[in-house]
Write an enzyme that holds these catalytic residues in place. Structure first.
Site, PDB file in Angstrom:
ATOM      1  N   SER A 299      -6.714   0.696  11.364  1.00  0.00           N
ATOM      2  CA  SER A 299      -6.855   1.024   9.938  1.00  0.00           C
ATOM      3  C   SER A 299      -7.158  -0.181   9.040  1.00  0.00           C
ATOM      4  CB  SER A 299      -5.565   1.678   9.445  1.00  0.00           C
ATOM      5  OG  SER A 299      -4.494   0.765   9.599  1.00  0.00           O
TER       6      SER A 299
ATOM      7  N   CYS B 241       0.874  -1.184   0.000  1.00  0.00           N
ATOM      8  CA  CYS B 241       0.000   0.000   0.000  1.00  0.00           C
ATOM      9  C   CYS B 241       0.910   1.232   0.000  1.00  0.00           C
ATOM     10  CB  CYS B 241      -0.866   0.001   1.254  1.00  0.00           C
ATOM     11  SG  CYS B 241       0.118   0.117   2.749  1.00  0.00           S
TER      12      CYS B 241
ATOM     13  N   GLU C 196       0.116  -1.184  15.798  1.00  0.00           N
ATOM     14  CA  GLU C 196      -0.677   0.023  15.503  1.00  0.00           C
ATOM     15  C   GLU C 196      -1.632   0.334  16.658  1.00  0.00           C
ATOM     16  OE1 GLU C 196      -3.026   0.035  11.838  1.00  0.00           O
ATOM     17  OE2 GLU C 196      -4.334   1.544  12.703  1.00  0.00           O
TER      18      GLU C 196
HETATM   19  S1  SF4 Z   1      -2.897   2.437   7.332  1.00  0.00           S
HETATM   20 FE1  SF4 Z   1      -1.679   0.579   7.060  1.00  0.00          FE
HETATM   21  S2  SF4 Z   1      -2.680  -0.527   5.355  1.00  0.00           S
HETATM   22 FE2  SF4 Z   1      -3.489   1.590   5.345  1.00  0.00          FE
HETATM   23  S3  SF4 Z   1      -2.156   2.706   3.908  1.00  0.00           S
HETATM   24 FE3  SF4 Z   1      -1.262   2.958   5.942  1.00  0.00          FE
HETATM   25  S4  SF4 Z   1       0.257   1.306   6.176  1.00  0.00           S
HETATM   26 FE4  SF4 Z   1      -1.099   0.793   4.462  1.00  0.00          FE
END
Ligand code: SF4
Length: 278
Positions: free
Chosen positions: A162, A12, A126
């Site tokens: 997320s 991503c 996270e």
């Molecule tokens: S929150 Fe996590 S999955 Fe979403 S863009 Fe950022 S790194 Fe990628």
């Protein structure tokens, strides 16, 4: 065997940004030894590759008194940022901006007196980081049953890690709204996660089986495999050598997708192996 690969398979933008930053730092002369604070992203193959490029994972305990330390894409709590700031190293921040946005939302609401409920995987990097921004008023829930166990409190603000599944978040939202009717609900699942999951649903309509590639510690890969299992027979693997031909008996077309932290070279190897199967 015919293989259809999801366009969204692989890095991503947040992961791409973190890896690019680490490699740019490695190419410079003024950074000293380069470390990442834990795993920069959740992918063992990429972390091995970065190590061979001179970017090493710091375990958080060994003495560190020079060089550059990169903050992981998942972000860290403010208390850890302060502790790292006291080390004699240069800090570089590779927190994904989508995660930083959730951190800022949590902090803003916590400072207004909200109790923050975070829907996420307890202990995931996270989620640990997000909880740190709740200024002591954070509660992590992993299921609707956890919502029932929350203490009476007001006002309440709900956010999601997320990489959660939107449908599962919806069940948490309903449980929160039943217990805390005035709760503020924030939509914090990132676009990359949403697109990847939507594309998987579309892909599943065209294939007999699905292969999801990514690290077992990668939250978004685990979610992707969870979703895939509801659609087609699914195999979650980390590397091509884990593929077993007997999984695909009678299968004419396989769908291939991968988590946000899975490097292209791993996806390409899986694709080649699948295509070589009868
Ligand atoms: S929150 Fe996590 S999955 Fe979403 S863009 Fe950022 S790194 Fe990628």
């Amino acid at each position: 065997m015919k293989v259809l690969t999801a366009k969204s398979a692989g890095f991503c933008w947040g992961v791409q940004r973190a890896v690019r930053k680490a490699r740019e730092l490695a190419s410079r002369q003024d950074t000293g030894t380069l470390f990442t604070d834990g795993s920069l992203i959740h992918n063992a193959e990429l972390m091995h590759q970065l190590e061979s490029e001179g970017i090493c994972r710091w375990d958080g305990h060994s003495p560190l008194d020079s060089g550059t330390l990169i903050i992981r894409a998942h972000g860290i709590p403010p208390s850890r940022r302060e502790a790292l700031g006291r080390l004699s190293v240069r800090l570089e921040d590779a927190t994904c901006p989508d995660v930083a946005r959730i951190q800022a939302l949590i902090r803003r609401h916590a400072r207004k007196g909200y109790h923050i409920v975070i829907f996420g995987d307890p202990g995931h990097a996270e989620v640990v980081g997000l909880e740190g921004y709740a200024e002591g008023n954070g509660h992590v829930v992993a299921s609707a049953a956890d919502v029932e166990k929350l203490p009476a409190m007001s006002p309440v603000c709900l956010v999601a890690q997320s990489t959660q599944l939107p449908d599962t978040y919806q069940t948490i939202i309903q449980a929160i709204q039943q217990r805390f009717p005035d709760a503020v609900i924030l939509d914090t699942i990132c676009n990359s996660t949403r697109n990847r999951q939507s594309e998987l649903i579309e892909l599943a309509r065209q294939v007999d089986a699905i292969v999801v590639v990514g690290d077992a510690h990668s939250a978004n890969t685990v979610r992707l495999a969870e979703l895939a299992r509801t659609l087609r027979p699914t195999h979650h693997i980390q590397t091509a050598d884990q593929l077993k031909p007997e999984w695909f008996n009678g299968c004419r077309t396989a769908g291939l997708t991968a988590g946000a932290s899975t490097p292209d070279f791993v996806i390409a190897a899986v694709r080649t192996r699948l295509e070589s199967m009868p």
